[in-house]
Design a protein around this motif. Sequence first.
Motif, PDB file in Angstrom:
ATOM      1  N   VAL A 109      34.837  46.543  41.940  1.00 48.49           N
ATOM      2  CA  VAL A 109      36.171  46.231  42.459  1.00 48.49           C
ATOM      3  C   VAL A 109      36.196  46.966  43.715  1.00 48.49           C
ATOM      4  CG1 VAL A 109      38.797  46.112  42.491  1.00 48.49           C
ATOM      5  CG2 VAL A 109      37.344  45.420  40.696  1.00 48.49           C
ATOM      6  N   GLY A 110      35.750  48.282  43.552  1.00 50.70           N
ATOM      7  CA  GLY A 110      35.981  49.205  44.800  1.00 50.70           C
ATOM      8  C   GLY A 110      34.827  48.894  45.887  1.00 50.70           C
ATOM      9  N   ASP A 111      33.997  48.180  45.510  1.00 48.21           N
ATOM     10  CA  ASP A 111      33.119  47.735  46.566  1.00 48.21           C
ATOM     11  C   ASP A 111      33.542  46.802  47.887  1.00 48.21           C
ATOM     12  OD1 ASP A 111      30.574  47.468  44.307  1.00 48.21           O
ATOM     13  OD2 ASP A 111      31.094  49.236  45.360  1.00 48.21           O
ATOM     14  N   TYR A 112      34.869  46.399  47.671  1.00 43.10           N
ATOM     15  CA  TYR A 112      35.530  45.395  48.471  1.00 43.10           C
ATOM     16  C   TYR A 112      36.700  45.929  49.136  1.00 43.10           C
ATOM     17  CZ  TYR A 112      31.763  42.621  46.550  1.00 43.10           C
ATOM     18  OH  TYR A 112      30.477  42.138  46.049  1.00 43.10           O
ATOM     19  N   ASP A 113      37.015  45.558  50.627  1.00 37.56           N
ATOM     20  CA  ASP A 113      38.263  46.238  51.217  1.00 37.56           C
ATOM     21  C   ASP A 113      39.321  45.172  50.897  1.00 37.56           C
ATOM     22  OD1 ASP A 113      35.600  47.099  53.092  1.00 37.56           O
ATOM     23  OD2 ASP A 113      36.743  48.627  51.959  1.00 37.56           O
ATOM     24  N   TYR A 114      39.044  43.919  50.998  1.00 41.20           N
ATOM     25  CA  TYR A 114      39.974  42.894  51.136  1.00 41.20           C
ATOM     26  C   TYR A 114      39.870  41.747  50.192  1.00 41.20           C
ATOM     27  CZ  TYR A 114      39.835  44.825  55.716  1.00 41.20           C
ATOM     28  OH  TYR A 114      39.666  45.985  56.747  1.00 41.20           O
ATOM     29  N   TRP A 115      41.078  41.569  49.566  1.00 42.53           N
ATOM     30  CA  TRP A 115      41.236  40.421  48.452  1.00 42.53           C
ATOM     31  C   TRP A 115      41.989  39.479  48.558  1.00 42.53           C
ATOM     32  CZ3 TRP A 115      38.740  41.218  43.787  1.00 42.53           C
ATOM     33  CH2 TRP A 115      37.761  42.438  43.565  1.00 42.53           C
ATOM     34  N   GLY A 116      41.811  38.175  48.012  1.00 36.73           N
ATOM     35  CA  GLY A 116      42.712  37.232  48.092  1.00 36.73           C
ATOM     36  C   GLY A 116      43.740  37.268  46.845  1.00 36.73           C
ATOM     37  N   ARG A 117      44.712  36.374  46.827  1.00 41.30           N
ATOM     38  CA  ARG A 117      45.713  36.533  45.668  1.00 41.30           C
ATOM     39  C   ARG A 117      45.300  35.765  44.327  1.00 41.30           C
ATOM     40  NH1 ARG A 117      51.676  35.678  48.313  1.00 41.30           N
ATOM     41  NH2 ARG A 117      51.433  37.550  49.668  1.00 41.30           N
ATOM     42  N   GLY A 118      43.918  35.206  44.631  1.00 41.21           N
ATOM     43  CA  GLY A 118      43.439  34.478  43.406  1.00 41.21           C
ATOM     44  C   GLY A 118      43.826  32.900  43.249  1.00 41.21           C
ATOM     45  N   THR A 119      42.991  32.225  42.512  1.00 44.70           N
ATOM     46  CA  THR A 119      43.121  30.911  42.104  1.00 44.70           C
ATOM     47  C   THR A 119      42.876  30.623  40.646  1.00 44.70           C
ATOM     48  OG1 THR A 119      42.708  28.558  43.005  1.00 44.70           O
ATOM     49  CG2 THR A 119      40.929  30.120  42.872  1.00 44.70           C
ATOM     50  N   GLN A 120      43.686  29.672  40.186  1.00 47.68           N
ATOM     51  CA  GLN A 120      43.650  29.632  38.582  1.00 47.68           C
ATOM     52  C   GLN A 120      42.609  28.424  38.343  1.00 47.68           C
ATOM     53  OE1 GLN A 120      45.193  31.108  35.825  1.00 47.68           O
ATOM     54  NE2 GLN A 120      43.777  29.935  34.783  1.00 47.68           N
ATOM     55  N   VAL A 121      41.776  28.788  37.270  1.00 49.91           N
ATOM     56  CA  VAL A 121      40.895  27.761  36.881  1.00 49.91           C
ATOM     57  C   VAL A 121      41.112  27.522  35.345  1.00 49.91           C
ATOM     58  CG1 VAL A 121      38.402  27.191  36.609  1.00 49.91           C
ATOM     59  CG2 VAL A 121      39.137  28.152  38.681  1.00 49.91           C
ATOM     60  N   THR A 122      41.318  26.615  34.977  1.00 47.31           N
ATOM     61  CA  THR A 122      41.419  26.317  33.424  1.00 47.31           C
ATOM     62  C   THR A 122      40.817  25.283  33.017  1.00 47.31           C
ATOM     63  OG1 THR A 122      44.077  27.041  33.890  1.00 47.31           O
ATOM     64  CG2 THR A 122      43.268  25.798  31.678  1.00 47.31           C
ATOM     65  N   VAL A 123      39.940  25.816  32.058  1.00 46.22           N
ATOM     66  CA  VAL A 123      38.911  24.842  31.422  1.00 46.22           C
ATOM     67  C   VAL A 123      39.164  24.535  29.955  1.00 46.22           C
ATOM     68  CG1 VAL A 123      36.466  24.271  30.958  1.00 46.22           C
ATOM     69  CG2 VAL A 123      36.964  26.204  32.647  1.00 46.22           C
ATOM     70  N   SER A 124      39.675  23.218  29.708  1.00 46.35           N
ATOM     71  CA  SER A 124      40.234  22.721  28.555  1.00 46.35           C
ATOM     72  C   SER A 124      38.953  22.240  27.724  1.00 46.35           C
ATOM     73  CB  SER A 124      41.121  21.663  28.649  1.00 46.35           C
ATOM     74  OG  SER A 124      40.657  20.646  28.965  1.00 46.35           O
ATOM     75  N   SER A 125      38.917  22.230  26.197  1.00 45.82           N
ATOM     76  CA  SER A 125      38.149  22.024  25.386  1.00 45.82           C
ATOM     77  C   SER A 125      38.061  20.292  25.040  1.00 45.82           C
ATOM     78  CB  SER A 125      38.188  22.505  24.000  1.00 45.82           C
ATOM     79  OG  SER A 125      39.389  22.330  23.475  1.00 45.82           O
TER      80      SER A 125
END
Length: 125
Positions: A109-125
């Motif tokens: 994680v510390g190798d990067y300076d800028y981050w997005g807020r994320g996007t949810q990926v949900t995989v259903s069975s």
Amino acid sequence: QVEVVESGGGLVQAGDSLRVSCTTSGRTYSRLKIGWFRQRPGKMREFVGSSTSPGGNTYYSASVEGRFFISRDDAKNTYYLQMNTLKTEDTAVYYCAAGNPSSSSYRWVGDYDYWGRGTQVTVSS
């Protein structure tokens, strides 16, 4: 300041494919090291893969090797994580991160300076 924005998450079934995208904007390094991380429920954020520079090396975690692929279109400041043969355990919030390619480290994680807020990926069975 650099803005990082992910998009393309969603709900899919096991075995499906999904591509998430990441765009960057603002003043940044001339080239970017791009990392993809994910955070599964109740777990710490973990490394998924990295593209260290345009035309440079690409690395993946063992859990996604051979199923996930990173590509980049630097002219559009857009980066992609193609996810194939998704499994329920791939369910997570996926984060894109940008960093200085002069540093060879890419897995943390510390190798990067800028981050997005994320996007949810949900995989259903």
